[in-house]
Design a protein around this motif. Structure first.
Motif, PDB file in Angstrom:
ATOM      1  N   PRO A  39       0.844  -1.202   0.000  1.00 36.53           N
ATOM      2  CA  PRO A  39       0.000   0.000   0.000  1.00 36.53           C
ATOM      3  C   PRO A  39       0.871   1.241   0.000  1.00 36.53           C
ATOM      4  O   PRO A  39       1.975   1.241   0.540  1.00 36.53           O
ATOM      5  N   VAL A  40       0.389   2.293  -0.627  1.00 34.65           N
ATOM      6  CA  VAL A  40       1.101   3.569  -0.626  1.00 34.65           C
ATOM      7  C   VAL A  40       0.584   4.354   0.577  1.00 34.65           C
ATOM      8  O   VAL A  40      -0.592   4.711   0.640  1.00 34.65           O
ATOM      9  N   LEU A  41       1.476   4.594   1.520  1.00 27.58           N
ATOM     10  CA  LEU A  41       1.138   5.248   2.772  1.00 27.58           C
ATOM     11  C   LEU A  41       1.619   6.694   2.742  1.00 27.58           C
ATOM     12  O   LEU A  41       2.763   6.960   2.397  1.00 27.58           O
ATOM     13  N   ILE A  42       0.751   7.606   3.114  1.00 29.39           N
ATOM     14  CA  ILE A  42       1.116   9.017   3.179  1.00 29.39           C
ATOM     15  C   ILE A  42       1.140   9.419   4.651  1.00 29.39           C
ATOM     16  O   ILE A  42       0.106   9.488   5.308  1.00 29.39           O
ATOM     17  N   LEU A  43       2.358   9.639   5.155  1.00 25.52           N
ATOM     18  CA  LEU A  43       2.543  10.029   6.548  1.00 25.52           C
ATOM     19  C   LEU A  43       2.454  11.535   6.659  1.00 25.52           C
ATOM     20  O   LEU A  43       3.046  12.254   5.843  1.00 25.52           O
ATOM     21  N   ALA A  44       1.746  12.000   7.671  1.00 28.97           N
ATOM     22  CA  ALA A  44       1.633  13.438   7.906  1.00 28.97           C
ATOM     23  C   ALA A  44       1.997  13.733   9.354  1.00 28.97           C
ATOM     24  O   ALA A  44       1.707  12.943  10.256  1.00 28.97           O
ATOM     25  N   SER A  45       2.641  14.882   9.532  1.00 25.48           N
ATOM     26  CA  SER A  45       3.104  15.285  10.862  1.00 25.48           C
ATOM     27  C   SER A  45       3.224  16.801  10.897  1.00 25.48           C
ATOM     28  O   SER A  45       3.181  17.464   9.858  1.00 25.48           O
ATOM     29  N   ASN A 101       3.208  18.677   7.251  1.00 24.77           N
ATOM     30  CA  ASN A 101       4.087  18.133   6.219  1.00 24.77           C
ATOM     31  C   ASN A 101       3.631  16.698   5.952  1.00 24.77           C
ATOM     32  O   ASN A 101       3.031  16.057   6.814  1.00 24.77           O
ATOM     33  N   ALA A 102       3.925  16.205   4.761  1.00 23.61           N
ATOM     34  CA  ALA A 102       3.561  14.821   4.426  1.00 23.61           C
ATOM     35  C   ALA A 102       4.635  14.208   3.556  1.00 23.61           C
ATOM     36  O   ALA A 102       5.371  14.918   2.859  1.00 23.61           O
ATOM     37  N   GLN A 105      12.372  15.046   6.994  1.00 22.87           N
ATOM     38  CA  GLN A 105      11.675  16.062   7.782  1.00 22.87           C
ATOM     39  C   GLN A 105      10.568  15.405   8.595  1.00 22.87           C
ATOM     40  O   GLN A 105      10.373  15.722   9.767  1.00 22.87           O
ATOM     41  N   THR A 106       9.869  14.462   7.999  1.00 24.11           N
ATOM     42  CA  THR A 106       8.768  13.777   8.688  1.00 24.11           C
ATOM     43  C   THR A 106       9.261  13.019   9.906  1.00 24.11           C
ATOM     44  O   THR A 106       8.605  13.034  10.948  1.00 24.11           O
ATOM     45  N   THR A 107      10.408  12.352   9.817  1.00 22.54           N
ATOM     46  CA  THR A 107      10.912  11.614  10.986  1.00 22.54           C
ATOM     47  C   THR A 107      11.302  12.593  12.093  1.00 22.54           C
ATOM     48  O   THR A 107      11.070  12.305  13.277  1.00 22.54           O
TER      49      THR A 107
END
Length: 188
Positions: free
Chosen positions: A14-20, A28-29, A51-53
């Protein structure tokens, strides 16, 4: 059968889009394909430094939206461009956000399925290696347009995409071909 070696080349994911949120509260995503559900209420995502991490380390929370056909271009874009280099990344992607009611992370309004997660732990060797970000899913929100009459996600209404690492393609999930925990009973 041909031996392909140990490298995972043909596993669609699956293509996962992480946002924070960053230190200033800006959303940011990023696009992440190497992850998935590992327990009924946990997700694990393998990430290098981004940047997300940094944001997840700071806030101890993130959201994971499932990319869909309608937003393939935007979802690919957020994987190509760093929020450190492009301050208008979310706007250019056409994504708007709202704050999760459950964790300190943004929910992307345009993506119809989102897991809201608290960071449980980070596993890995060092900051330069791939790290495993393990989150507890504290809530799942879904746009009503992808739900059936019982409130479950209906894959005839929701069109998630998966990533093929061997050909670097995105593919729409196909039609239902069986019923889990039932079809195999024919052989009992």
């Amino acid at each position: 059968m041909k031996n392909l070696g140990p490298k995972p080349m043909i596993y669609p994911m699956p293509v996962l889009i992480l946002a924070s949120y960053d230190k200033d509260g800006k959303a940011n995503a990023m696009n992440a394909a190497w992850g998935g559900i590992v327990e009924a209420d946990q997700i694990c995502i393998s990430l290098s430094k981004h940047q997300t991490t940094d944001n997840i380390d700071l806030n101890k929370a993130f959201t994971v939206s499932i990319a869909d056909v309608e937003h393939t271009v935007a979802c690919d874009y957020v994987g190509l461009v760093s929020g450190k280099d492009e301050p208008e990344k979310m706007k250019k992607a056409g994504f708007t956000t709202r704050k999760s009611e459950f964790v300190n992370a943004p929910v992307i309004n345009e993506l119809p399925l989102c897991l809201e997660c608290e960071l449980l732990r980070i596993d890995g060797e060092s900051a330069k290696d791939e790290m495993h970000y393990i989150g507890k899913i504290v809530n799942i929100c879904a746009d009503e347009k992808i739900l059936d009459g019982s409130g479950n996600v209906d894959l005839t209404k929701f069109h998630p995409i998966c990533y093929d690492p061997s050909g670097h393609g995105y593919y729409e999930l196909g039609k239902k071909v069986g019923q889990a925990f039932a079809d195999g009973k024919q052989l009992m």
